[in-house]
Design a protein around this motif. Structure first.
Motif, short mmCIF file in Angstrom:
data_model
loop_
_atom_site.label_atom_id
_atom_site.label_comp_id
_atom_site.label_asym_id
_atom_site.label_seq_id
_atom_site.Cartn_x
_atom_site.Cartn_y
_atom_site.Cartn_z
N ILE A 1 0.84 -1.20 0.00
CA ILE A 1 0.00 0.00 0.00
C ILE A 1 0.87 1.24 0.00
O ILE A 1 2.06 1.19 0.36
CB ILE A 1 -0.97 0.03 1.20
CG1 ILE A 1 -0.20 0.11 2.52
CG2 ILE A 1 -1.88 -1.18 1.21
CD1 ILE A 1 -1.12 0.27 3.72
N THR B 1 1.05 5.36 1.25
CA THR B 1 0.46 6.30 2.20
C THR B 1 1.18 7.65 2.13
O THR B 1 2.33 7.75 1.68
CB THR B 1 0.57 5.79 3.64
OG1 THR B 1 1.94 5.57 3.97
CG2 THR B 1 -0.22 4.51 3.83
N GLU C 1 -3.41 10.19 1.71
CA GLU C 1 -3.51 9.04 0.81
C GLU C 1 -3.22 7.74 1.56
O GLU C 1 -2.23 7.62 2.27
CB GLU C 1 -2.52 9.18 -0.35
CG GLU C 1 -2.51 7.99 -1.30
CD GLU C 1 -1.45 8.10 -2.39
OE1 GLU C 1 -1.25 7.09 -3.11
OE2 GLU C 1 -0.83 9.17 -2.51
N GLY C 2 -4.09 6.76 1.39
CA GLY C 2 -3.86 5.42 1.90
C GLY C 2 -4.04 5.24 3.40
O GLY C 2 -3.91 4.11 3.89
N GLU D 1 -6.86 2.85 4.25
CA GLU D 1 -6.48 1.48 3.89
C GLU D 1 -5.53 0.91 4.92
O GLU D 1 -5.63 -0.27 5.31
CB GLU D 1 -5.84 1.47 2.50
CG GLU D 1 -5.50 0.08 2.01
CD GLU D 1 -4.88 0.08 0.62
OE1 GLU D 1 -4.55 -1.02 0.12
OE2 GLU D 1 -4.69 1.18 0.05
#
Length: 325
Positions: free
Chosen positions: A176, A178, A184-185, A188
């Motif tokens: 992932i 980030t 962002e991310g 998740e």
């Protein structure tokens, strides 16, 4: 004569119950807990209600690590005494500066390998770490932090980063991206952390501290203040492994000091097959079942290297690690 601390009602009930059954606590009389941090013989323990207690373990318990599940009780003065350690699913051990083995963390479900465009971690270091995580065993998660810097990364370096991330993802590893700056991310990442006991590692400067502050919003909570006071240091000046909980979801994050990668001792071949799945798949078609992919005739793995379906550096690393088996 000095008296012990004043007991809470819960502690007093526990002490009274122990007195009724005798001084030696039975299994039913012990309370469940987890080691949050420790300094020498002093322990910080979390109970099932996520309340923190300071205590010590009996010598018969042996050495404890952050993340250990334990059984404990109060003595007649209300002091917390650890009577038993539950069986571990795994244990991370690191040598200290003097070569003595130091217990870092126990019962780890997941290891987050944090990288960033700057400083970028050598892909072979990431892959060696993947092997060690799988050998624990635990679930590896590769995280590219500071993803907002990719737009400023020189083309050649950007191509190397993207190729490595694409390879690991293609081989089946969770990857992932980030950015604390843009967000962002982060959702998740929180989803990957929920319900797991995770350990975060990576080079200095990749943003582990910033990530921890975002995903453990307990930074302003009294519990973190108590942990910091126990450690005699700030939350992110880490000298001992510490377990931090999340405010809004189950699970926890173990912050370990100076942990960039894992020591690799003996590696079972089955673990190497999981870490190098493309080599394990090609090896099924080698002429010899015990092929080590060096000079043997009919080696499908070396053929894969020549065809470009297997990276030469990954075969070299596989062979180096296979020597330790």
């Amino acid at each position: 004569m000095a008296r012990g601390p004043k007991l809470t009602k819960q502690q007093q009930r526990h002490v009274d119950r122990r007195r009724r059954v005798g001084r030696t606590p039975s299994g039913d009389d012990l309370l469940a807990g987890v080691v949050v941090a420790h300094h020498g013989h002093d322990l910080l323990i979390e109970d099932d209600a996520r309340e923190l207690h300071r205590g010590r373990a009996r010598r018969t318990v042996g050495r404890l690590a952050t993340g250990d599940r334990i059984r404990w009780c109060h003595d007649d003065h209300g002091h917390v005494i650890v009577e038993k350690r539950e069986e571990r699913s795994n244990l991370l051990v690191r040598p200290d500066a003097y070569g003595k083995k130091k217990l870092m963390a126990a019962n780890i479900d997941q290891v987050i390998i944090v990288t960033a465009p700057l400083p970028w971690m050598n892909p072979e270091v990431v892959e060696r770490t993947l092997v060690a995580v799988l050998a624990l065993p635990a679930r590896p998660l590769i995280l590219l932090n500071k993803a907002d810097l990719l737009g400023e990364t020189p083309p050649g370096e950007l191509e190397e980063i993207e190729a490595a991330l694409a390879l690991w993802q293609r081989l089946g590893f969770a990857v992932i991206r980030t950015s604390v700056k843009t967000g962002e991310g982060m959702d998740e990442l929180k989803s990957e952390l929920a319900g797991r006991s995770s350990l975060m590692i990576g080079l200095s400067g990749v943003g582990k501290t910033s990530l921890t502050r975002v995903i453990t919003p307990l930074a302003g909570d009294a519990a973190v203040g108590e942990i910091s006071a126990f450690n005699r240091e700030g939350m992110h000046t880490t000298r001992t492994s510490t377990l931090y909980r999340f405010a809004d979801m189950p699970g926890g994050l173990i912050d370990a000091p100076g942990l960039r990668d894992f020591p690799i001792d003996q590696v079972p071949e089955a673990v190497l097959d999981d870490a190098f799945p493309e080599i394990a798949e090609a090896a099924r078609y080698c002429r010899f079942n015990d092929c080590r992919h060096r000079n043997e005739p009919g080696c499908a793995v070396r053929a894969g290297v020549e065809e470009g379906t297997i990276l030469a550096r990954r075969l070299r690393q596989y062979q180096e690690l296979l020597k330790t088996d």
